[in-house]
Design an enzyme around this catalytic site. Structure first.
Site, PDB file in Angstrom:
ATOM      1  N   CYS A 122       0.959  -1.385   0.064  1.00  0.00           N
ATOM      2  CA  CYS A 122      -0.087   0.061  -0.006  1.00  0.00           C
ATOM      3  C   CYS A 122       0.813   1.281  -0.054  1.00  0.00           C
ATOM      4  CB  CYS A 122      -0.822   0.007   1.306  1.00  0.00           C
ATOM      5  SG  CYS A 122      -2.439   1.205   1.372  1.00  0.00           S
ATOM      6  N   ASP A 168      -8.660  -3.216  -8.039  1.00  0.00           N
ATOM      7  CA  ASP A 168      -7.990  -2.162  -7.221  1.00  0.00           C
ATOM      8  C   ASP A 168      -8.930  -0.868  -7.557  1.00  0.00           C
ATOM      9  OD1 ASP A 168      -6.935  -0.135  -5.413  1.00  0.00           O
ATOM     10  OD2 ASP A 168      -5.026  -1.548  -5.507  1.00  0.00           O
ATOM     11  N   HIS A 195      -7.540  -4.043  -3.887  1.00  0.00           N
ATOM     12  CA  HIS A 195      -6.645  -3.508  -3.230  1.00  0.00           C
ATOM     13  C   HIS A 195      -6.355  -4.282  -1.799  1.00  0.00           C
ATOM     14  CE1 HIS A 195      -3.884   0.022  -2.073  1.00  0.00           C
ATOM     15  NE2 HIS A 195      -4.234  -0.187  -0.949  1.00  0.00           N
TER      16      HIS A 195
END
Length: 226
Positions: A122, A168, A195
């Site tokens: 991330c 995502d 994600h």
């Protein structure tokens, strides 16, 4: 925790004198290399510590620096909208330059264990990309780094692997396409996932994508660190 591995909180000192905490864990036998694990915006939480433990079980000496210590210590946020908002605010407050100083301190702490690599998820995936372009590491692995596209014109000093989810909601497919075009030397993989697909504590966890990305990551690290 795998086997008899025992992680602990250690102290690091960055080049500007800032003292930060980090989670460190050693393998059961002599390390095959060092690995810095860069947190998500949720802090060095249980998931990140478990990631460290898994890499230590694979033979690496691992350190995960607490990058939010500069503005707030002991950050451990939940994977919900409140945690995400708080994490994003902390990310904006620390910026990009200061975390790299802390990552560099983690790298230095591992140099006695051989070649040092870095892996991030991330926000940490984007920090990992900047570490690959601005610091000295032997290999870098970026999981769904949403801000990598902003730094696509920088050039890595080491081999780089990237993992993205095709579903995502935070990283547009157009951004991934731009990254692929701008960085043809990087090994970039896409998965039929959202994600955070590598985190088994998130609703978007995808076990098959995580397994495949994990295997590729271990092979990549073994090639460049062992």
């Amino acid at each position: 925790m795998p086997g008899n591995l025992m992680g602990e909180i250690i102290s690091l000192t960055a080049a500007d004198g800032h003292v930060l905490d980090a989670y460190g864990v050693m393998p059961a036998s002599r390390p095959v290399g060092g690995l810095v694990v860069v947190q998500e915006v949720f802090g060095v939480n249980r998931h990140i510590r478990e990631v460290c433990d898994r890499f230590a079980a694979a033979g690496y000496a691992v350190v995960a620096p607490s990058l939010f210590d500069r503005v707030r210590r002991d950050v451990d946020l939940d994977y919900d909208s409140t945690g995400l908002a708080a994490g994003r605010a902390l990310r904006m407050e620390v910026g990009w330059e200061a975390p790299l100083l802390d990552v560099e301190a983690a790298i230095v702490s591992l140099t006695d264990h051989g070649k040092v690599g870095i892996i991030g998820h991330c926000w940490g995936g984007s920090v990992t990309w900047l570490a690959a372009t601005r610091l000295t590491v032997a290999a870098a692995v970026c999981y769904y780094g949403g801000q990598i596209v902003e730094f696509k014109d920088e050039r890595a000093k080491c081999p780089v692997m990237m993992h993205f989810g095709e579903k995502d909601p935070y990283i547009p497919t157009e951004d991934i396409a731009v990254i692929c075009q701008a960085l043809p030397e990087a090994k970039i993989f896409r998965y039929p996932a959202s994600h955070g697909f590598n985190c088994d504590r998130r609703d978007d966890f995808d076990s098959e994508s995580a397994r495949l990305a994990g295997g590729r990551t271990l092979d990549f690290l073994a090639e460049h660190l062992n």
